[in-house]
Design a protein around this motif. Sequence first.
Motif, PDB file in Angstrom:
ATOM      1  N   UNK A   2      -4.487   1.035   1.467  1.00 13.16           N
ATOM      2  CA  UNK A   2      -3.153   0.442   1.338  1.00 13.16           C
ATOM      3  C   UNK A   2      -2.509   1.221   0.276  1.00 13.16           C
ATOM      4  N   UNK A   3      -1.401   1.841   0.718  1.00 13.10           N
ATOM      5  CA  UNK A   3      -0.410   2.829   0.004  1.00 13.10           C
ATOM      6  C   UNK A   3       0.909   2.040   0.116  1.00 13.10           C
ATOM      7  N   UNK A   4       1.441   1.545  -0.934  1.00 17.56           N
ATOM      8  CA  UNK A   4       2.804   0.905  -1.050  1.00 17.56           C
ATOM      9  C   UNK A   4       3.918   2.226  -1.462  1.00 17.56           C
ATOM     10  N   UNK A   5       3.486   3.302  -1.281  1.00 19.70           N
ATOM     11  CA  UNK A   5       4.664   4.459  -1.414  1.00 19.70           C
ATOM     12  C   UNK A   5       5.423   4.539  -0.408  1.00 19.70           C
ATOM     13  N   UNK A  83      11.161  11.916  13.874  1.00 17.20           N
ATOM     14  CA  UNK A  83      11.422  10.602  13.184  1.00 17.20           C
ATOM     15  C   UNK A  83      10.430  10.103  12.446  1.00 17.20           C
ATOM     16  N   UNK A  84      10.573   9.518  11.452  1.00 21.01           N
ATOM     17  CA  UNK A  84       9.515   8.720  10.581  1.00 21.01           C
ATOM     18  C   UNK A  84       9.679   7.293  10.460  1.00 21.01           C
ATOM     19  N   UNK A  85       8.841   6.601  11.343  1.00 19.34           N
ATOM     20  CA  UNK A  85       9.012   5.237  11.354  1.00 19.34           C
ATOM     21  C   UNK A  85       7.566   4.402  10.934  1.00 19.34           C
ATOM     22  N   UNK A  86       6.480   5.105  10.859  1.00 14.60           N
ATOM     23  CA  UNK A  86       5.159   4.616  10.740  1.00 14.60           C
ATOM     24  C   UNK A  86       4.210   5.555   9.977  1.00 14.60           C
ATOM     25  N   UNK A  87       2.935   5.239   9.463  1.00 11.03           N
ATOM     26  CA  UNK A  87       1.977   6.025   8.978  1.00 11.03           C
ATOM     27  C   UNK A  87       1.667   7.158   9.998  1.00 11.03           C
TER      28      UNK A  87
END
Length: 111
Positions: A2-5, A83-87
Amino acid sequence: MDDNRTFSARITAEVGSWPGVVVDDGELGELAFKVGHRELGHLHGEHAAHFGFSKEIWQQLHEAGRIEGHPVFPGKVGPASRRVENEDDVQDVIELMRINYDRVVARRLSA
């Protein structure tokens, strides 16, 4: 894990840890990753990454659906966008930066 950054913080932490990489604020608000004078790529906030690839590598990545053409250079082979939308996108952006990093380092070692 779990990475909240933020996406950009995770990409910056990884790519910025590679030997010789300098993280630099660009002239248009982008966050650029460089080795010497060569840019590996840059981020526009939390939503997009831009790169420059050789025509051959660009074609391979484009055919694999990993990149799109750069919005500033429509129809041109070489400049690329992701695009950057998810992990999964975060991990692929890191891998795309690594492609350029490995090319830059190989050139420097052979010079």
